[in-house]
Enzyme design. Sequence first.
Site, short mmCIF file in Angstrom:
data_model
loop_
_atom_site.label_atom_id
_atom_site.label_comp_id
_atom_site.label_asym_id
_atom_site.label_seq_id
_atom_site.Cartn_x
_atom_site.Cartn_y
_atom_site.Cartn_z
N ALA A 148 -49.00 17.20 -35.04
CA ALA A 148 -48.55 16.48 -34.58
C ALA A 148 -47.65 15.13 -33.59
CB ALA A 148 -47.82 15.78 -36.42
N THR A 149 -47.03 16.21 -33.34
CA THR A 149 -46.46 15.76 -32.21
C THR A 149 -47.15 15.91 -30.99
OG1 THR A 149 -44.30 17.96 -32.82
CG2 THR A 149 -44.80 17.84 -30.26
N ASN B 8 -37.05 12.81 -41.80
CA ASN B 8 -37.16 15.00 -42.44
C ASN B 8 -36.35 15.02 -42.81
OD1 ASN B 8 -37.06 13.78 -39.80
ND2 ASN B 8 -36.61 15.97 -38.98
N HIS C 104 -49.55 22.01 -41.62
CA HIS C 104 -47.84 23.01 -42.04
C HIS C 104 -46.91 22.60 -42.90
CE1 HIS C 104 -43.85 22.72 -40.02
NE2 HIS C 104 -45.78 22.25 -39.09
N GLN D 42 -43.50 13.91 -43.09
CA GLN D 42 -43.04 13.89 -44.68
C GLN D 42 -43.86 13.02 -45.96
OE1 GLN D 42 -40.88 16.41 -44.52
NE2 GLN D 42 -40.47 16.97 -42.49
N THR E 181 -62.34 22.78 -28.17
CA THR E 181 -63.07 22.96 -29.02
C THR E 181 -62.12 23.39 -30.25
OG1 THR E 181 -64.42 24.99 -28.04
CG2 THR E 181 -64.49 25.34 -29.76
N CYS F 125 -23.07 22.81 -35.93
CA CYS F 125 -21.67 23.00 -36.13
C CYS F 125 -20.51 22.59 -35.19
CB CYS F 125 -21.21 23.66 -36.92
SG CYS F 125 -19.97 24.28 -35.67
N SER G 155 -49.33 16.30 -40.25
CA SER G 155 -49.79 18.00 -39.96
C SER G 155 -49.90 18.44 -42.01
CB SER G 155 -47.96 18.13 -39.87
OG SER G 155 -47.66 19.56 -38.99
#
Lengths: 382, 367
Positions: free
Chosen positions: B69-70, B143, B193, B173, B229, B314, B191
């Site tokens: 998707a990127t 996300n 995955h 998402q 391909t 953090c 996407s």
Amino acid sequence: MEQFLLLSEGELTLKGHNRRFFENVLIDNITECLSKHNLSIKREKRGRLYIKLDNSINVNVLIDSLSKIPGLKVIYQGYKIKRDFDIALNVIVNLLKNAKSFKIQASRVDKNFEPNSLEINKLLGQKVLDNMNSIKVDIKNPEIIVFVEVFSDHFKVYSRIKNALGGLPYGSSGKAICLLSTGIDSPVAAFLMLKRGVEIIPLYFHTPPYTGNNALEKVKNLVRNLLKFTVQRIKLYIVNYTEIQLSIKKNIPEKYWTIVSRRFMGRIAEDIATIEKARAIVTGESLGQVASQTISNLAAIDKVFNIPVFRPLIGMDKEEIVKIAQHIDTYDISIRPGIDCCTLFSPKHPETKAKYYEFIDSEKEILKYLRNNYSFVTEVIK
Amino acid sequence: MIYLDYAATHPVYSDIVHNLHDIVNKYHYNPSSLYEPAINTRIFYESQRAKIAEFLCVNEKNVIFTSSATEGANLIIKGLNYKNRKMIVLWKAEHACVFKTVVNHRDVEYKLLENPEGYITYDDIKNNIDKSTRLVCLMHVNNETGAINEINDIAKKIKEVDKEILVLSDMVQSFAKIPINLEYIDFATFSSHKIGGLRGAAGVYIKDKNQLKPLIDGGGQEYGLRSGTENVLSVYSMAQAMEVARDIYTAKNNHLISLNDYMRDICKNKKYSINSPEKSVPYIFNFSTKVLPSEVLINGLSEKGIYVSSASACSEKSHNTSRILKSMGLEDDVINTSIRVSIHPSTKLKDLKEFFNALDEIISLYK
């Protein structure tokens, strides 16, 4: 014609009776490095080491790895040729590529050879000038010195290609425990001692979950990165420090958390020094850099040690330390983002002038049940 | 092991894994070749496209496949022509694949949208678009928080003002998990995955292919917009996973809602900050304990075999603080301690109970 590298030892030439010992360690380390390239080393006179090259070698990669071996000072590259000045000229032209100034420095091992050294200098110098444009002879400060040595059946023609690390052969100065964190300083401290021939045994205090596997991986990467200077393997100690850290937080006045924690780390480091028969401890402290690194706090930390503590960075500014970290490629690893959980256990207003009596009693309490109650694992990084 | 990180990646459904072996053996030919098994491979590959297009209620000629998707977001943002209109309007909380691609684009100007509610409405957009606007980028589901943007309604209103403004929606998402309507959307990415297919496959819906130039030139596959391909295997897994996910997320929607309610209740009781807006998908939930940094909690949970995520590191020095939480005006102690729990219809109530108990243990050890 045979291509070769010539290595000159650093300070070893100053050693008296011990020289042989240092040299043997150095040669072992170089041999290990060369074995990857299927090459071997030959000991020459005057503390020089000779490596015969062949065409299958990527010379630049080899020179780069040799230049990182502590105890070597200079790497020369050159050619072993027939006693023929025309061939000599050819290889000299090759060595002088792109140089602006040079001088020839000949010497005769075979004293019967004619012409003599001075005459050779003149003769070859003139030939170079006749054959190369825009290059000058500069006797006082030449960019490149071409050495020409005359033996009974060959010439050796060579020049300096790279300065090596200097220092002493790795392992020749004994062993030390190095306190290693994920920061910038401690890997530099470890490197500096390693360069002085100290076999380093890094010790990392792991505080899961406050430091995670990311941090542990970072430490291993830092150690892995030091391997290139040492040829051999490095044994990493990983101490699980969580319980001690938590009880310091619960039992010690906040402003002393860091100092008391450093004292515990010191005790554990010394335990491990005993196990490893190491004779010293190395830390990355630099005077005044943070609150725990003032003179009085370092003094309070030092009270727990019975063996010498080396602090090679003590007189260095952060910038100087960063420069070395960049030079040895640990900087980029150290600055990778990750949790800096020291902040969870570091006092908001740390004490800069530790007063012993303010924490010693509560420290004794923790000592009673945690002194020998920590676990560690070791991992050999190679 | 309790996996609560389905928004990061979704384990490949075992039925799909089981089929892969046969598919590899049967369809390993180059779909561009001319002999029979290759032609069969092409037919098989195109039938996957048809399935996905049918699900999206669009023409299959408007669906092209990319590696991620990127890549899809890059194709659209970099492939558009900005000659007459240079402005891109985007949500501050867009995924990095949209955000950075826009911010780093040399030929465009951009405006960032933000709303402390944690989602974007047309009102947030209307004053930011004009005759210079080429593209509006607004993700369907965020996300990190699961917040839903009513993207098709918003796109409709944008088009009413100016048809020339194009709308790109990152649907990674939401794809196959909640209903999608692409009627007024010009570009959408999804996407494999994230829904239980293999990595290496993703798709882009493109309303008008003439508006784009390819990022990757070569043999002219994917209507000339994405040469290379074809990844028959991964695309197959994506289409399969889409069908599985569609069915299971629909059937178990109430279960997901009750799990989400449970998490909200616990967080209210414990006075944790709830960062997911009410208008969120049930399967992504974001909250903050305000006690321990996200990374510490993730480490501690990981030791217990419970896997969650957080967008925020953090460290005070950290560069990658959460853009969405920041744009919601949350305090640093909320942002730095945030945790994202992303669940699946197969997640059980007892998994979440165990998760919250583990969290309690970790926190009480420190306190």
